[in-house]
Motif scaffolding. Structure first.
Motif, PDB file in Angstrom:
ATOM      1  N   GLU A 145       0.655   3.208  -7.352  1.00 26.48           N
ATOM      2  CA  GLU A 145       1.421   2.961  -8.565  1.00 26.48           C
ATOM      3  C   GLU A 145       0.728   2.061  -9.588  1.00 26.48           C
ATOM      4  OE1 GLU A 145       5.167   1.286  -7.371  1.00 26.48           O
ATOM      5  OE2 GLU A 145       4.231  -0.250  -6.132  1.00 26.48           O
ATOM      6  N   ILE A 146      -0.283   1.303  -9.205  1.00 29.12           N
ATOM      7  CA  ILE A 146      -0.958   0.415 -10.161  1.00 29.12           C
ATOM      8  C   ILE A 146      -1.576   1.188 -11.321  1.00 29.12           C
ATOM      9  CG2 ILE A 146      -2.884  -1.192 -10.458  1.00 29.12           C
ATOM     10  CD1 ILE A 146      -2.242  -2.280  -7.660  1.00 29.12           C
ATOM     11  N   PRO A 147      -2.321   2.274 -11.094  1.00 30.16           N
ATOM     12  CA  PRO A 147      -2.888   3.004 -12.238  1.00 30.16           C
ATOM     13  C   PRO A 147      -1.825   3.487 -13.224  1.00 30.16           C
ATOM     14  CG  PRO A 147      -3.991   3.658 -10.222  1.00 30.16           C
ATOM     15  CD  PRO A 147      -2.829   2.812  -9.813  1.00 30.16           C
ATOM     16  N   GLU A 148      -0.689   3.933 -12.729  1.00 29.41           N
ATOM     17  CA  GLU A 148       0.371   4.392 -13.630  1.00 29.41           C
ATOM     18  C   GLU A 148       0.932   3.233 -14.453  1.00 29.41           C
ATOM     19  OE1 GLU A 148      -0.015   5.372 -10.542  1.00 29.41           O
ATOM     20  OE2 GLU A 148      -0.450   7.496 -10.917  1.00 29.41           O
ATOM     21  N   MET A 149       1.039   2.049 -13.834  1.00 29.05           N
ATOM     22  CA  MET A 149       1.489   0.869 -14.579  1.00 29.05           C
ATOM     23  C   MET A 149       0.517   0.550 -15.716  1.00 29.05           C
ATOM     24  SD  MET A 149       2.703  -1.786 -11.607  1.00 29.05           S
ATOM     25  CE  MET A 149       4.125  -1.460 -10.551  1.00 29.05           C
ATOM     26  N   LEU A 150      -0.781   0.620 -15.415  1.00 29.28           N
ATOM     27  CA  LEU A 150      -1.780   0.305 -16.436  1.00 29.28           C
ATOM     28  C   LEU A 150      -1.831   1.385 -17.514  1.00 29.28           C
ATOM     29  CD1 LEU A 150      -4.634  -1.065 -14.147  1.00 29.28           C
ATOM     30  CD2 LEU A 150      -3.087  -2.378 -15.597  1.00 29.28           C
ATOM     31  N   MET A 151      -1.674   2.634 -17.129  1.00 30.12           N
ATOM     32  CA  MET A 151      -1.634   3.710 -18.123  1.00 30.12           C
ATOM     33  C   MET A 151      -0.486   3.499 -19.093  1.00 30.12           C
ATOM     34  SD  MET A 151      -2.438   7.025 -15.694  1.00 30.12           S
ATOM     35  CE  MET A 151      -1.963   8.188 -16.973  1.00 30.12           C
ATOM     36  N   GLU A 152       0.658   3.121 -18.555  1.00 28.11           N
ATOM     37  CA  GLU A 152       1.835   2.871 -19.399  1.00 28.11           C
ATOM     38  C   GLU A 152       1.588   1.699 -20.344  1.00 28.11           C
ATOM     39  OE1 GLU A 152       6.456   1.423 -18.712  1.00 28.11           O
ATOM     40  OE2 GLU A 152       5.427   2.516 -17.117  1.00 28.11           O
ATOM     41  N   LYS A 153       0.947   0.635 -19.831  1.00 31.44           N
ATOM     42  CA  LYS A 153       0.684  -0.535 -20.651  1.00 31.44           C
ATOM     43  C   LYS A 153      -0.318  -0.219 -21.754  1.00 31.44           C
ATOM     44  CE  LYS A 153       0.757  -4.844 -21.926  1.00 31.44           C
ATOM     45  NZ  LYS A 153       1.965  -5.402 -22.578  1.00 31.44           N
ATOM     46  N   PHE A 154      -1.422   0.454 -21.415  1.00 30.98           N
ATOM     47  CA  PHE A 154      -2.473   0.710 -22.400  1.00 30.98           C
ATOM     48  C   PHE A 154      -2.119   1.818 -23.381  1.00 30.98           C
ATOM     49  CE2 PHE A 154      -5.449  -1.112 -19.030  1.00 30.98           C
ATOM     50  CZ  PHE A 154      -5.438  -2.366 -19.644  1.00 30.98           C
ATOM     51  N   ARG A 182       0.789  -1.227   0.000  1.00 35.97           N
ATOM     52  CA  ARG A 182       0.000   0.000   0.000  1.00 35.97           C
ATOM     53  C   ARG A 182       0.829   1.290   0.000  1.00 35.97           C
ATOM     54  NH1 ARG A 182      -5.420  -0.357   1.689  1.00 35.97           N
ATOM     55  NH2 ARG A 182      -6.109  -2.492   2.103  1.00 35.97           N
ATOM     56  N   TYR A 183       2.027   1.254   0.611  1.00 34.38           N
ATOM     57  CA  TYR A 183       2.715   2.519   0.890  1.00 34.38           C
ATOM     58  C   TYR A 183       4.127   2.559   0.286  1.00 34.38           C
ATOM     59  CZ  TYR A 183      -0.963   2.715   4.433  1.00 34.38           C
ATOM     60  OH  TYR A 183      -2.162   2.700   5.074  1.00 34.38           O
ATOM     61  N   PRO A 184       4.590   3.763  -0.097  1.00 32.48           N
ATOM     62  CA  PRO A 184       5.970   3.908  -0.594  1.00 32.48           C
ATOM     63  C   PRO A 184       6.973   3.789   0.542  1.00 32.48           C
ATOM     64  CG  PRO A 184       4.874   6.045  -0.506  1.00 32.48           C
ATOM     65  CD  PRO A 184       3.820   5.016  -0.192  1.00 32.48           C
ATOM     66  N   VAL A 217     -11.784   3.256 -17.523  1.00 32.63           N
ATOM     67  CA  VAL A 217     -11.878   3.884 -16.206  1.00 32.63           C
ATOM     68  C   VAL A 217     -11.559   2.827 -15.152  1.00 32.63           C
ATOM     69  CG1 VAL A 217     -13.354   5.085 -14.568  1.00 32.63           C
ATOM     70  CG2 VAL A 217     -13.598   5.520 -17.016  1.00 32.63           C
ATOM     71  N   LEU A 218     -10.613   3.134 -14.284  1.00 29.54           N
ATOM     72  CA  LEU A 218     -10.212   2.214 -13.225  1.00 29.54           C
ATOM     73  C   LEU A 218     -11.020   2.522 -11.971  1.00 29.54           C
ATOM     74  CD1 LEU A 218      -6.326   2.431 -13.675  1.00 29.54           C
ATOM     75  CD2 LEU A 218      -7.917   0.836 -14.766  1.00 29.54           C
ATOM     76  N   VAL A 219     -11.691   1.509 -11.431  1.00 30.49           N
ATOM     77  CA  VAL A 219     -12.472   1.679 -10.210  1.00 30.49           C
ATOM     78  C   VAL A 219     -12.108   0.564  -9.236  1.00 30.49           C
ATOM     79  CG1 VAL A 219     -14.358   2.808 -11.429  1.00 30.49           C
ATOM     80  CG2 VAL A 219     -14.430   0.327 -11.106  1.00 30.49           C
ATOM     81  N   GLY A 220     -12.589   0.667  -8.010  1.00 29.56           N
ATOM     82  CA  GLY A 220     -12.304  -0.350  -7.004  1.00 29.56           C
ATOM     83  C   GLY A 220     -11.174   0.060  -6.081  1.00 29.56           C
ATOM     84  N   ARG A 226       7.829  -5.665  -4.843  1.00 29.47           N
ATOM     85  CA  ARG A 226       6.478  -5.083  -4.815  1.00 29.47           C
ATOM     86  C   ARG A 226       5.997  -4.730  -6.212  1.00 29.47           C
ATOM     87  NH1 ARG A 226       6.975   0.459  -2.709  1.00 29.47           N
ATOM     88  NH2 ARG A 226       7.113   0.944  -4.943  1.00 29.47           N
ATOM     89  N   ARG A 227       6.828  -4.042  -6.973  1.00 26.66           N
ATOM     90  CA  ARG A 227       6.416  -3.605  -8.303  1.00 26.66           C
ATOM     91  C   ARG A 227       6.226  -4.796  -9.240  1.00 26.66           C
ATOM     92  NH1 ARG A 227       6.530   1.632  -9.640  1.00 26.66           N
ATOM     93  NH2 ARG A 227       6.879   1.106 -11.830  1.00 26.66           N
ATOM     94  N   GLU A 228       7.101  -5.788  -9.139  1.00 29.72           N
ATOM     95  CA  GLU A 228       6.979  -6.958 -10.008  1.00 29.72           C
ATOM     96  C   GLU A 228       5.724  -7.754  -9.677  1.00 29.72           C
ATOM     97  OE1 GLU A 228       7.858  -9.425 -13.149  1.00 29.72           O
ATOM     98  OE2 GLU A 228       8.618  -7.444 -12.610  1.00 29.72           O
ATOM     99  N   ALA A 229       5.392  -7.860  -8.384  1.00 25.78           N
ATOM    100  CA  ALA A 229       4.172  -8.571  -7.989  1.00 25.78           C
ATOM    101  C   ALA A 229       2.937  -7.884  -8.560  1.00 25.78           C
ATOM    102  CB  ALA A 229       4.079  -8.651  -6.465  1.00 25.78           C
ATOM    103  N   LYS A 230       2.914  -6.566  -8.528  1.00 26.27           N
ATOM    104  CA  LYS A 230       1.764  -5.832  -9.074  1.00 26.27           C
ATOM    105  C   LYS A 230       1.682  -5.985 -10.585  1.00 26.27           C
ATOM    106  CE  LYS A 230       1.566  -2.430  -5.332  1.00 26.27           C
ATOM    107  NZ  LYS A 230       1.749  -1.027  -4.931  1.00 26.27           N
TER     108      LYS A 230
END
Length: 608
Positions: free
Chosen positions: A560-569, A460-462, A550-553, A518-522
């Motif tokens: 950092e998960i939304p940024e990972m997905l933004m980069e992928k998409f 959850r935290y940096p 749109v990311l919800v939940g 952490r980042r690899e697991a996500k």
């Protein structure tokens, strides 16, 4: 004026949205969120629903009894369970190695010699190099005095201690040697065997003994023997100190564990052995088509795990175990620390493993039982309304800047759900196993953490490293200074930055390793699952046909998960970002908001 509440029962949280209906228009008033009580879709959820309704109503100076209609999401119980199956193991007979990270090795360098106990040193000779062993019955003063007394008469090249006293001994030696301490089972080390010992400089790991050719050089091994010590070299990677002992009959090998087969009942039945790894399992799932059920080979690790999941759901849902189905899996390759058979200091080795998350559904929809209980306690109308993914899509439409066709990714604790709403209002959806809980498990396993709560907090935290009482180094390399001194208990520690305070990580793990794990697991869980889910619902199964996501939940709030997905998409020119439900809620409350919005279309039914 009528008040309408939407209630979203999730795997981890129960969310409430309250709106007022006046002159045919909805006015959103407020919301609340509480931890889900019990397994999603069971009557145990009622306590969490009542708590969330109470909190939302108190903010509005009203009571739950003032609500005219409560609409809850229609969903079968869906749970995500996880298991870690190690599929290789290092076996060492005759205790051929020691390699660990004691907190206090001493000296630096390599040593080769014959093993000899401290008490037998006087019986040795002057021309044989020795690695001396001393158990806890010898004090550090006695050990140092003995080595100094024989400094000229014996060629002592290194030392192995059972006690945590390497520095105390080394400080008293006239001739410095590398020393490994904290070797728990020192009594099992055979005497007279050729051994190689290495202590690395502070901040680095052993180089010679983590390299099979390095071991071959020090112990003069032939090609066949070098091949046999490869598992030892692998297990010593990253260790601060190590000892390898050459035993004439020692046997070192890696063996595949019989983790079992997975059987997929679907349009095209599939069988895959978990030993083949995560990629093979996921390929089999993609070939299967619509999945009816998944089960495992009896009396195997994976078979027992999948049977346990079904039994657990049967208990909470009051359905026969035969009626419980596993409809999806997410398998992830990882490395898990496993205690090495035959090792002498409790050493572990990172072995290949597969993490599995499973999605489980019942054949019935027990939500009506929850509705009945709410009607009984609140004396108000309760309706089971709307499929969860459709409601999330409606709620996501309140995010500024969205348009149809619209895709949503609901990133939860147990599952990753996706839906696409077309310009005509039709919705395609999919529920897939694997989300936040699997990420937590991977972090805990790969870092060897004792506490699952610590793994959850790391997710959850940096992170930061407190390098003095007045500054810390953040995980992105930036330095932050403080006008007042940091509490001394944090000095030199890796900490989690929660926004309010700091949480110290007790395990001695470098910050850089924690960040990497952490980042690899996500990435393994969320990025993989997001692509898989959107491909399943995209028009013509082509991501390029989806203009925005749109990311919800709960997991969409991750830092950092939304940024990972933004980069992928971005590869597909998809606009992707966190939702901002009703301009105020961020990615939370999408389903609850959708339930309220859908009332206008269903009002003729609700009013009956």
């Amino acid at each position: 004026m009528n008040y309408i509440a939407g209630v979203d029962i999730g795997n981890s949280t129960t969310e409430v949205c309250i709106a007022a209906l006046e002159n045919g228009r909805l006015h959103f008033l407020g919301s609340a969120s509480k931890m889900t009580t019990g397994t999603k879709g069971t009557q145990a959820n009622v306590a969490g629903i009542l708590a969330a309704l109470k909190e939302a109503c108190e903010k509005l100076n009203m009571s739950a009894g003032d609500i005219s209609l409560i609409r809850i999401n229609e969903a079968a119980p869906v749970i995500g369970d996880t298991a870690m199956e190690t599929i290789t193991e290092t076996i060492i007979t005759e205790s051929s190695m020691i390699g660990h990270n004691p907190s206090t090795p001493a000296g630096a360098g390599q040593a080769v010699g014959r093993t000899i106990s401290l008490g037998h040193l006087k019986q040795g000779n002057s021309y044989t190099p020795y690695i001396v062993m001393a158990d806890k019955s010898h004090s550090y003063e006695e050990v140092a005095d003995t080595l100094n007394r024989y400094a000229q008469a014996r060629n002592v090249t290194g030392m192995i201690l059972q006690a945590d006293e390497a520095v105390l001994v080394e400080n008293r030696l006239e001739r410095k040697i590398p020393i490994v301490d904290e070797v728990r089972y020192i009594d099992k080390i055979p005497e007279g065997k050729l051994a190689a010992l290495e202590v690395a400089m502070a901040g680095s790991g052993v180089r010679m003994l983590s390299n099979p050719y390095g071991i071959a050089t020090l112990l003069e091994l032939d090609a066949q023997e070098t091949k046999m010590v490869t598992p030892i070299a692998k297990s010593l990677i990253g260790k601060r100190s190590a000892v390898v002992i050459k035993t004439p009959h020692g046997n070192v090998r890696e063996q595949i564990l019989p983790a079992g087969e997975i059987y997929i009942e679907a349009e095209k039945d599939q069988t895959v052995n978990i030993d083949a790894g995560a990629d093979a399992i996921m390929r089999a799932l993609s070939k299967a088509g619509d999945i009816r059920d998944i089960h495992g080979q009896e009396q195997t690790n994976v078979g027992n795990m999948l049977a346990r999941i079904k039994k657990g759901m049967s208990t909470v849902s009051d359905e026969n175990q035969e009626e419980i189905r596993i409809t999806d899996l997410l398998a992830v390759d990882t490395l898990a620390p496993v205690v090495i058979s035959g090792a002498l200091a409790g050493e572990t080795c990172l072995e290949k493993a597969v993490g599995i998350a499973a999605m489980v559904k019942t054949r019935q929809l027990p939500m009506e039982k929850i509705a009945d209980e709410l009607r009984s306690q609140l004396k108000t109308k309760v309706k089971v309304a709307g499929v969860e993914a459709v409601m999330a899509s409606l709620g996501a439409m309140t995010t500024p800047g969205t348009r149809l066709p619209l895709a949503i990714l609901d990133l939860g604790g147990g599952s990753t759900d996706a839906a696409v709403m077309t310009s005509k209002g039709t919705v395609r959806m999919v529920h897939q196993a694997g989300a936040g809980e699997l990420v937590t498990m991977l972090i805990q396993i790969e870092l060897g953490l004792h506490s699952r709560n610590t793994a959850e907090q790391i997710k959850r935290y940096p992170l930061a490293k407190v390098e003095s009482l007045f500054h810390m180094r953040l995980e992105n390399g930036a330095i932050e200074f403080f006008p007042d001194a940091i509490e001394p208990k944090y000095f030199g520690s890796v900490v989690l930055l929660t926004g309010k305070d700091m949480i110290r990580i007790d395990e001695d793990i470098p910050m850089e390793k924690i960040v990497a794990v952490r980042r690899e697991a996500k990435r393994k869980v969320f990025v993989t699952n997001a692509v898989r889910a959107l491909q399943a619902v995209a028009p013509e199964q082509d991501l390029k046909n989806i203009p925005n996501v749109v990311l919800v939940g709960g997991s969409a709030e991750d830092f950092e998960i939304p940024e990972m997905l933004m980069e992928k998409f971005a590869e597909y020119r998809i606009v992707c970002g966190r939702g901002n439900i009703r301009r105020t809620e961020g990615p939370r409350n999408a389903v609850a908001t959708g339930l309220v919005l859908s009332y206008l279309g269903d009002s003729h039914v609700d009013d009956e």
